[in-house]
Design an enzyme around this catalytic site. Sequence first.
Site, PDB file in Angstrom:
ATOM      1  CB  ALA A  35      52.141  39.814  43.141  1.00 14.24           C
ATOM      2  CG  ASN A  54      51.166  46.302  33.771  1.00 15.15           C
ATOM      3  OD1 ASN A  54      51.079  45.097  34.038  1.00 15.15           O
ATOM      4  ND2 ASN A  54      50.115  47.084  33.720  1.00 15.15           N
ATOM      5  CB  VAL A  98      56.524  40.356  29.379  1.00 13.42           C
ATOM      6  CG1 VAL A  98      57.666  39.369  29.579  1.00 13.42           C
ATOM      7  CG2 VAL A  98      56.695  41.576  30.268  1.00 13.42           C
ATOM      8  CD  GLU A 185      33.199  38.422  44.138  1.00  7.51           C
ATOM      9  OE1 GLU A 185      34.210  38.609  43.439  1.00  7.51           O
ATOM     10  OE2 GLU A 185      33.080  38.868  45.281  1.00  7.51           O
TER      11      GLU A 185
HETATM   12  C1  LIG Z   1      36.147  39.019  38.774  1.00  4.34           C
HETATM   13  C2  LIG Z   1      37.170  38.523  39.739  1.00  4.34           C
HETATM   14  C3  LIG Z   1      36.907  38.606  41.106  1.00  4.34           C
HETATM   15  C4  LIG Z   1      37.871  38.186  42.015  1.00  4.34           C
HETATM   16  N1  LIG Z   1      37.582  38.320  43.343  1.00  4.34           N
HETATM   17  C5  LIG Z   1      38.529  38.015  44.250  1.00  4.34           C
HETATM   18  C6  LIG Z   1      38.290  38.261  45.647  1.00  4.34           C
HETATM   19  O1  LIG Z   1      37.212  38.695  46.037  1.00  4.34           O
HETATM   20  N2  LIG Z   1      39.289  37.973  46.516  1.00  4.34           N
HETATM   21  C7  LIG Z   1      40.494  37.492  46.111  1.00  4.34           C
HETATM   22  O2  LIG Z   1      41.393  37.309  46.953  1.00  4.34           O
HETATM   23  N3  LIG Z   1      40.759  37.220  44.805  1.00  4.34           N
HETATM   24  C8  LIG Z   1      39.811  37.475  43.863  1.00  4.34           C
HETATM   25  N4  LIG Z   1      40.055  37.237  42.530  1.00  4.34           N
HETATM   26  C9  LIG Z   1      41.362  36.653  42.113  1.00  4.34           C
HETATM   27  C10 LIG Z   1      42.428  37.739  42.070  1.00  4.34           C
HETATM   28  O3  LIG Z   1      41.991  38.833  41.317  1.00  4.34           O
HETATM   29  C11 LIG Z   1      43.764  37.202  41.498  1.00  4.34           C
HETATM   30  O4  LIG Z   1      44.174  36.136  42.317  1.00  4.34           O
HETATM   31  C12 LIG Z   1      44.829  38.310  41.517  1.00  4.34           C
HETATM   32  O5  LIG Z   1      44.481  39.326  40.598  1.00  4.34           O
HETATM   33  C13 LIG Z   1      46.222  37.765  41.168  1.00  4.34           C
HETATM   34  O6  LIG Z   1      47.143  38.819  41.306  1.00  4.34           O
HETATM   35  P1  LIG Z   1      48.513  38.841  40.473  1.00  4.34           P
HETATM   36  O7  LIG Z   1      49.284  40.013  40.977  1.00  4.34           O
HETATM   37  O8  LIG Z   1      49.141  37.514  40.496  1.00  4.34           O
HETATM   38  O9  LIG Z   1      48.074  39.069  38.960  1.00  4.34           O
HETATM   39  P2  LIG Z   1      47.089  40.156  38.263  1.00  4.34           P
HETATM   40  O10 LIG Z   1      46.357  40.943  39.297  1.00  4.34           O
HETATM   41  O11 LIG Z   1      46.349  39.370  37.282  1.00  4.34           O
HETATM   42  O12 LIG Z   1      48.134  41.115  37.562  1.00  4.34           O
HETATM   43  C14 LIG Z   1      48.920  40.725  36.455  1.00  4.34           C
HETATM   44  C15 LIG Z   1      49.330  41.978  35.696  1.00  4.34           C
HETATM   45  O13 LIG Z   1      50.239  41.600  34.661  1.00  4.34           O
HETATM   46  C16 LIG Z   1      49.836  42.193  33.425  1.00  4.34           C
HETATM   47  N5  LIG Z   1      50.270  41.301  32.361  1.00  4.34           N
HETATM   48  C17 LIG Z   1      49.879  40.018  32.153  1.00  4.34           C
HETATM   49  N6  LIG Z   1      50.546  39.487  31.101  1.00  4.34           N
HETATM   50  C18 LIG Z   1      51.379  40.458  30.648  1.00  4.34           C
HETATM   51  C19 LIG Z   1      52.368  40.516  29.617  1.00  4.34           C
HETATM   52  N7  LIG Z   1      52.627  39.462  28.835  1.00  4.34           N
HETATM   53  N8  LIG Z   1      53.060  41.665  29.450  1.00  4.34           N
HETATM   54  C20 LIG Z   1      52.834  42.749  30.254  1.00  4.34           C
HETATM   55  N9  LIG Z   1      51.929  42.749  31.245  1.00  4.34           N
HETATM   56  C21 LIG Z   1      51.200  41.617  31.444  1.00  4.34           C
HETATM   57  C22 LIG Z   1      48.322  42.305  33.547  1.00  4.34           C
HETATM   58  O14 LIG Z   1      47.829  43.290  32.665  1.00  4.34           O
HETATM   59  C23 LIG Z   1      48.182  42.701  35.014  1.00  4.34           C
HETATM   60  O15 LIG Z   1      48.335  44.084  35.184  1.00  4.34           O
HETATM   61  C24 LIG Z   1      39.110  37.631  41.572  1.00  4.34           C
HETATM   62  C25 LIG Z   1      39.371  37.532  40.202  1.00  4.34           C
HETATM   63  C26 LIG Z   1      38.410  37.976  39.288  1.00  4.34           C
HETATM   64  C27 LIG Z   1      38.718  37.881  37.815  1.00  4.34           C
END
Ligand SMILES: Cc1cc2nc3c(=O)[nH]c(=O)nc-3n(C[C@H](O)[C@H](O)[C@H](O)COP(=O)(O)OP(=O)(O)OC[C@H]3O[C@@H](n4cnc5c(N)ncnc54)[C@H](O)[C@@H]3O)c2cc1C
Length: 416
Positions: A35, A54, A98, A185
Amino acid sequence: MFRVDLEHRNKKAHDGQRKRERDVDKIVIVGAGYAGMMAATRLQRGSRDFTMINRHEYHYLTTLLHEAAGGRGAPSHYSVPIRHILDKPGSKLVVDEVVKIDKEKRVVVCKSAEHEYDILIFALGWIPEYFGIDGLKEHSLVLRSLNSASHIRDHIEDQFRQYLDDNNEEHLRIVIGGAGLTGIELIGELVDWVPQLCVRYGIDRSLVDIQNIEAMPTILPQVPENLREVAMQTLTEKGAQLRTNTKIVRVEKDVVVVGDGEEVHAGTIVWTGGVRANPLLGEAGFTVDRRGRAKVNAYLQSVDDERVFIGGDSAWFEGEDGKPAPPTAQMATQMGKQIGENVLALGSGRAMKAFEPDNQGTLASLGREVGVGNVKGIPVKGVVAGLAKEATKVKYLWELGGIRLASEKTGQLVHR
Ligand SMILES: Cc1cc2nc3c(=O)[nH]c(=O)nc-3n(C[C@H](O)[C@H](O)[C@H](O)COP(=O)(O)OP(=O)(O)OC[C@H]3O[C@@H](n4cnc5c(N)ncnc54)[C@H](O)[C@@H]3O)c2cc1C
């Protein structure tokens, strides 16, 4: 006062440009996941300055972490330096943790510094949900970052080495808790990797026990029933045990205790059974659901503060069917793009657009070549599903960094 200003501005888009731009001057994005990165690339393309905060200086591909954990490719194959993507002078990157959002003062508090915002884009993703299971947090590994994926891979390999030292077969038992997308997976990767490890360490494959333990009656609730059976059969034939209707009640060091009191002794225990939103939103006083996700309106703004946009796994967005958007990369990517566009719209006095989720389907890999799932409602399995999954990776990389990134990373991911 500001909330009213923003609302007013969105409705009366023709009002003075100068005032509007001043109001969205300081844009802070927290979290460089799906996102956050999508919102940032949209802002950069729209020539909007912002600060991205990040934990790491790289963006990692969470949906491929099971590959990194299962020894398929080097960790660098699954990450991209953020500065390679956010490369304009106005796109500032702060590598920090954060620790708090002060929504009254409009400040992001990090370990090293504080950052004021006019507009906050919250995209800190998820944390594991342990459902209060005794000892689970303390005694299991989780697959949630590139570092944790490398740790799981090294840990499993280390267990193989320890077996050679003491001949204790418990080192060769791997328990994965949870049979959703992540758990299945990961099992798929392991059943393909373990035979290679057995050859490397001269260990009989039949001594290695890979178990998936799931409390629900079925695996992969996201895919149709006939495809779940295909997945069960594929993984079982490759040597995994899939134990559904089996509840983990307690975990101790190297022991998983299930419903009937059976003790499963294992050198590796990984928990993939649940996620909840990053807790900073709830702690800051935003309205959250039982999974900690903060409620957003149609434009993905917090219902408590229109200056805060929330995307990905941290957002509680209800579509027309009244159901919350699922925590998937697909949704996070779509939300991030819409947030980026809406923040640009705010800055230039255009009306924002309501978020319209577009479910493209779900694909689960079952190892290196095959998978199951559906693409826009059409069921796919086997190699076709495996190829469709590869195609989603390329599409995402293309969206993130254009043809240069897609070809560079695809080369790495194919030649692994
Ligand atoms: C192994 C695996 C396989 C998956 N396969 C699929 C799939 O095939 N299809 C699908 O649609 N979804 C899949 N998912 C789910 C998907 O990965 C998540 O829904 C998605 O990553 C969420 O995106 P996001 O941007 O909300 O957060 P994230 O991608 O989790 O990003 C959050 C970011 O914030 C950073 N962060 C967190 N806390 C802090 C903090 N306190 N301070 C600074 N930085 C911080 C993290 O390091 C990260 O970079 C899978 C998940 C996993 C674990």
